[in-house]
Design a protein around this motif. Structure first.
Motif, PDB file in Angstrom:
ATOM      1  N   CYS A   1       3.840  11.564   1.689  1.00  0.00           N
ATOM      2  CA  CYS A   1       4.110  12.901   1.147  1.00  0.00           C
ATOM      3  C   CYS A   1       5.543  13.334   1.400  1.00  0.00           C
ATOM      4  O   CYS A   1       6.197  13.922   0.528  1.00  0.00           O
ATOM      5  CB  CYS A   1       3.133  13.906   1.752  1.00  0.00           C
ATOM      6  SG  CYS A   1       1.389  13.552   1.390  1.00  0.00           S
ATOM      7  N   ARG A   2       6.064  13.045   2.587  1.00  0.00           N
ATOM      8  CA  ARG A   2       7.442  13.431   2.898  1.00  0.00           C
ATOM      9  C   ARG A   2       8.440  12.660   2.046  1.00  0.00           C
ATOM     10  O   ARG A   2       9.411  13.229   1.553  1.00  0.00           O
ATOM     11  CB  ARG A   2       7.713  13.178   4.383  1.00  0.00           C
ATOM     12  CG  ARG A   2       6.921  14.080   5.322  1.00  0.00           C
ATOM     13  CD  ARG A   2       7.119  13.659   6.765  1.00  0.00           C
ATOM     14  NE  ARG A   2       6.282  14.449   7.667  1.00  0.00           N
ATOM     15  CZ  ARG A   2       6.129  14.197   8.962  1.00  0.00           C
ATOM     16  NH1 ARG A   2       6.756  13.153   9.498  1.00  0.00           N
ATOM     17  NH2 ARG A   2       5.361  14.964   9.714  1.00  0.00           N
ATOM     18  N   ARG A   3       8.210  11.367   1.876  1.00  0.00           N
ATOM     19  CA  ARG A   3       9.135  10.552   1.084  1.00  0.00           C
ATOM     20  C   ARG A   3       9.134  10.980  -0.372  1.00  0.00           C
ATOM     21  O   ARG A   3      10.195  11.066  -1.003  1.00  0.00           O
ATOM     22  CB  ARG A   3       8.735   9.076   1.200  1.00  0.00           C
ATOM     23  CG  ARG A   3       9.677   8.133   0.469  1.00  0.00           C
ATOM     24  CD  ARG A   3      11.058   8.198   1.077  1.00  0.00           C
ATOM     25  NE  ARG A   3      11.999   7.353   0.359  1.00  0.00           N
ATOM     26  CZ  ARG A   3      12.675   7.718  -0.725  1.00  0.00           C
ATOM     27  NH1 ARG A   3      12.519   8.935  -1.222  1.00  0.00           N
ATOM     28  NH2 ARG A   3      13.518   6.882  -1.307  1.00  0.00           N
ATOM     29  N   LEU A   4       7.984  11.250  -0.944  1.00  0.00           N
ATOM     30  CA  LEU A   4       7.913  11.677  -2.331  1.00  0.00           C
ATOM     31  C   LEU A   4       8.530  13.060  -2.517  1.00  0.00           C
ATOM     32  O   LEU A   4       9.215  13.317  -3.511  1.00  0.00           O
ATOM     33  CB  LEU A   4       6.463  11.677  -2.807  1.00  0.00           C
ATOM     34  CG  LEU A   4       6.248  12.114  -4.263  1.00  0.00           C
ATOM     35  CD1 LEU A   4       7.011  11.213  -5.217  1.00  0.00           C
ATOM     36  CD2 LEU A   4       4.763  12.125  -4.598  1.00  0.00           C
ATOM     37  N   ALA A   5       8.310  13.969  -1.566  1.00  0.00           N
ATOM     38  CA  ALA A   5       8.906  15.300  -1.658  1.00  0.00           C
ATOM     39  C   ALA A   5      10.423  15.215  -1.658  1.00  0.00           C
ATOM     40  O   ALA A   5      11.099  15.905  -2.436  1.00  0.00           O
ATOM     41  CB  ALA A   5       8.410  16.168  -0.508  1.00  0.00           C
TER      42      ALA A   5
ATOM     43  N   VAL B   1       5.819  20.287  -7.523  1.00  0.00           N
ATOM     44  CA  VAL B   1       5.484  20.399  -6.094  1.00  0.00           C
ATOM     45  C   VAL B   1       6.442  19.523  -5.304  1.00  0.00           C
ATOM     46  O   VAL B   1       6.397  18.289  -5.393  1.00  0.00           O
ATOM     47  CB  VAL B   1       4.024  19.988  -5.827  1.00  0.00           C
ATOM     48  CG1 VAL B   1       3.716  20.092  -4.335  1.00  0.00           C
ATOM     49  CG2 VAL B   1       3.074  20.848  -6.635  1.00  0.00           C
ATOM     50  N   VAL B   2       7.312  20.144  -4.517  1.00  0.00           N
ATOM     51  CA  VAL B   2       8.290  19.414  -3.714  1.00  0.00           C
ATOM     52  C   VAL B   2       8.127  19.701  -2.228  1.00  0.00           C
ATOM     53  O   VAL B   2       8.926  19.229  -1.417  1.00  0.00           O
ATOM     54  CB  VAL B   2       9.729  19.765  -4.166  1.00  0.00           C
ATOM     55  CG1 VAL B   2       9.977  19.314  -5.591  1.00  0.00           C
ATOM     56  CG2 VAL B   2       9.987  21.252  -4.023  1.00  0.00           C
ATOM     57  N   ASN B   3       7.105  20.429  -1.866  1.00  0.00           N
ATOM     58  CA  ASN B   3       6.840  20.727  -0.458  1.00  0.00           C
ATOM     59  C   ASN B   3       5.910  19.661   0.109  1.00  0.00           C
ATOM     60  O   ASN B   3       4.807  19.457  -0.397  1.00  0.00           O
ATOM     61  CB  ASN B   3       6.202  22.115  -0.324  1.00  0.00           C
ATOM     62  CG  ASN B   3       6.118  22.579   1.115  1.00  0.00           C
ATOM     63  OD1 ASN B   3       5.750  21.813   1.996  1.00  0.00           O
ATOM     64  ND2 ASN B   3       6.460  23.826   1.361  1.00  0.00           N
TER      65      ASN B   3
ATOM     66  N   ALA C   1       0.822  -1.213   0.000  1.00  0.00           N
ATOM     67  CA  ALA C   1       0.000   0.000   0.000  1.00  0.00           C
ATOM     68  C   ALA C   1       0.855   1.261   0.000  1.00  0.00           C
ATOM     69  O   ALA C   1       0.517   2.254  -0.660  1.00  0.00           O
ATOM     70  CB  ALA C   1      -0.924  -0.011   1.221  1.00  0.00           C
ATOM     71  N   PHE C   2       1.970   1.235   0.698  1.00  0.00           N
ATOM     72  CA  PHE C   2       2.853   2.407   0.751  1.00  0.00           C
ATOM     73  C   PHE C   2       3.444   2.691  -0.632  1.00  0.00           C
ATOM     74  O   PHE C   2       3.486   3.852  -1.070  1.00  0.00           O
ATOM     75  CB  PHE C   2       3.969   2.148   1.764  1.00  0.00           C
ATOM     76  CG  PHE C   2       4.718   3.384   2.181  1.00  0.00           C
ATOM     77  CD1 PHE C   2       4.220   4.215   3.174  1.00  0.00           C
ATOM     78  CD2 PHE C   2       5.925   3.722   1.587  1.00  0.00           C
ATOM     79  CE1 PHE C   2       4.907   5.355   3.565  1.00  0.00           C
ATOM     80  CE2 PHE C   2       6.618   4.847   1.971  1.00  0.00           C
ATOM     81  CZ  PHE C   2       6.103   5.670   2.957  1.00  0.00           C
ATOM     82  N   ALA C   3       3.892   1.657  -1.335  1.00  0.00           N
ATOM     83  CA  ALA C   3       4.453   1.842  -2.675  1.00  0.00           C
ATOM     84  C   ALA C   3       3.391   2.311  -3.666  1.00  0.00           C
ATOM     85  O   ALA C   3       3.635   3.189  -4.497  1.00  0.00           O
ATOM     86  CB  ALA C   3       5.092   0.542  -3.158  1.00  0.00           C
TER      87      ALA C   3
ATOM     88  N   VAL D   1       0.464   9.208  -5.985  1.00  0.00           N
ATOM     89  CA  VAL D   1       0.652  10.629  -5.707  1.00  0.00           C
ATOM     90  C   VAL D   1       1.625  11.236  -6.719  1.00  0.00           C
ATOM     91  O   VAL D   1       1.429  12.365  -7.190  1.00  0.00           O
ATOM     92  CB  VAL D   1       1.162  10.831  -4.269  1.00  0.00           C
ATOM     93  CG1 VAL D   1       1.478  12.301  -4.014  1.00  0.00           C
ATOM     94  CG2 VAL D   1       0.124  10.341  -3.280  1.00  0.00           C
ATOM     95  N   ASN D   2       2.652  10.500  -7.081  1.00  0.00           N
ATOM     96  CA  ASN D   2       3.629  11.011  -8.042  1.00  0.00           C
ATOM     97  C   ASN D   2       3.001  11.236  -9.412  1.00  0.00           C
ATOM     98  O   ASN D   2       3.372  12.171 -10.133  1.00  0.00           O
ATOM     99  CB  ASN D   2       4.799  10.038  -8.139  1.00  0.00           C
ATOM    100  CG  ASN D   2       5.925  10.570  -8.993  1.00  0.00           C
ATOM    101  OD1 ASN D   2       6.216  11.774  -8.990  1.00  0.00           O
ATOM    102  ND2 ASN D   2       6.569   9.694  -9.728  1.00  0.00           N
ATOM    103  N   GLN D   3       2.047  10.389  -9.796  1.00  0.00           N
ATOM    104  CA  GLN D   3       1.421  10.502 -11.110  1.00  0.00           C
ATOM    105  C   GLN D   3       0.268  11.498 -11.138  1.00  0.00           C
ATOM    106  O   GLN D   3      -0.067  12.008 -12.213  1.00  0.00           O
ATOM    107  CB  GLN D   3       0.914   9.119 -11.555  1.00  0.00           C
ATOM    108  CG  GLN D   3       2.005   8.091 -11.760  1.00  0.00           C
ATOM    109  CD  GLN D   3       1.466   6.702 -11.985  1.00  0.00           C
ATOM    110  OE1 GLN D   3       0.241   6.491 -12.026  1.00  0.00           O
ATOM    111  NE2 GLN D   3       2.358   5.727 -12.111  1.00  0.00           N
TER     112      GLN D   3
END
Length: 403
Positions: free
Chosen positions: A72-76, A43-45, A27-29, A35-37
């Motif tokens: 959100c933090r990991r993707l940012a 947006v990097v915040n 689920a995390f992956a 979210v990335n797509q």
């Protein structure tokens, strides 16, 4: 300055518990990729990302509130790194979950950890040895990462914060010259030959090439078998390189601790781009650009520097990084530009005439630069060079003639 050490601990996961971490990893992956797509790449915040997709993450993937924030933090963080390297963010695989103090806890009395999963809180027992127990004893970790390895086992990488001792005030330096023939050569005369390392790299390169060639011409079963062998071989070269670097860095730090010295290293950032502009053989290009050796990030030189720095910080030893320009061509006794041929160096100064191992000479020059940079009352080397001519050919440190 606080130092964070990562302690890798294996989890004892029963058959009934295995469903929960596996579902959380998946689920995390999926949440990261979704979210990335579905959010603007610029947006990097993490706060901005959370305002755009927080509720969708929770409803679509069943993650808890804190796990949704971790997405959100990991993707940012991944997007910031991708922007620095001018490339897009790659797809995430279901192999890790990041935790903070609100969704992770460590209990020393029974050596267990408590993790938040998609099915609620779950406690797992740690399968650790004396080293992990010694590092975790008395600690209060606030962050961890759950990972699943290729063999199906689960590990928790716990971040332990420590306050290293203050670096000792000393004017003695140990210079370290890095190279391929000698992986590292110190100004004390210690050196580690890279012949065995090159043989291992060449062996794995030939083996990979043979398997890939066989897979491209064989049957379907041959292709499947070659892929299985390649997967089994993946990472062996990298792990061997890390083992060698751990041994070298441990010896360098131990020597600096025994001699009450600090360590001077040469900064080899960007050397891959510079060496790729030169004409070289196919073997030399492969050795310098492979993932296990390339001297940039993830490379052998960079990894050795990281190992030396964190081990030195734990021992209270300062590490100074100096520019490598002309360090292998300058005589450490008279500071003239000499002649280097392979492993031999010869000083052309008639008043000096030093001749010996080129890597030993380079390590001594690096030690001199380290002392000059680290001296609290200013670099003595620069004061001695004030009378040197500024138009010397190739930046030679040849003294001006007396008038």
């Amino acid at each position: 300055m606080t130092q964070v050490l990562t302690i890798s601990c294996k989890l004892k996961v029963s058959a009934s518990q295995a469903v929960k971490p596996e579902a959380t990893l998946s689920a995390f992956a999926q949440a990261l990729n979704w979210v990335n797509q579905n959010t603007p790449e610029k947006v990097v915040n993490p706060v901005k990302l959370q305002s755009l997709c927080y509720r969708a993450i929770r409803t679509r993937f069943g993650l808890s509130s804190n796990l949704a924030q971790q997405v959100c933090r990991r993707l940012a963080a991944a997007r910031k790194v991708a922007q620095q390297k001018n490339r897009p963010v790659k797809a995430f695989k279901g192999g890790f979950v990041t935790y903070d103090a609100r969704i992770f806890s460590f209990r020393e009395k029974d050596w267990t950890v408590s993790l938040t999963t998609v099915e609620g809180r779950e406690r797992f027992e740690l399968n650790v040895g004396h080293y992990q127990r010694g590092m975790l004893a008395g600690s209060h970790p606030k962050a961890a990462t759950l990972i699943k390895r290729k063999d199906g086992s689960y590990f928790i990488q716990i971040g332990v914060e420590q306050d290293p001792p203050e670096p000792r005030d000393t004017t003695e330096a140990i210079g370290v010259d890095l190279g391929r023939r000698d992986i590292a050569h110190t100004s004390e005369g210690d050196h580690w030959n890279g012949q065995q390392l090159n043989q291992v790299r060449d062996h794995y390169s030939r083996l990979r090439a043979a398997l890939q060639r066989k897979a491209s011409k064989g049957t379907r079963s041959t292709l499947r078998r070659c892929r299985e062998l390649l997967q089994r071989l993946s990472g062996r070269e990298r792990r061997f390189q890390a083992w060698v670097n751990h041994r070298i860095s441990k010896s360098i730090v131990a020597r600096a601790l025994a001699t009450h010295s600090f360590i001077a290293l040469e900064d080899l950032t960007g050397i891959r781009e510079r060496t790729n502009q030169q004409r070289r053989s196919k073997t030399e290009r492969r050795r310098s650009n492979s993932e296990a050796y390339g001297p940039l990030a993830r490379g052998a030189f960079y990894q050795l520097r990281q190992f030396v720095q964190y081990k030195a910080a734990r021992a209270g030893i300062q590490v100074v990084v100096v520019p490598p320009a002309y360090s292998s061509q300058t005589c450490h006794r008279c500071l003239w530009i000499g002649q280097r041929e392979g492993k031999r160096f010869r000083c052309v100064n008639p008043a000096c005439g030093w001749e010996g191992d080129a890597d030993l000479n380079g390590a001594n020059v690096i030690a001199l630069l380290g002392v000059a940079v680290n001296r609290p009352r200013g670099p003595w080397l620069a004061c001695q060079l004030q009378g040197y001519p500024s138009r010397q050919r190739r930046g030679a440190l040849k003294p001006a003639p007396y008038r």
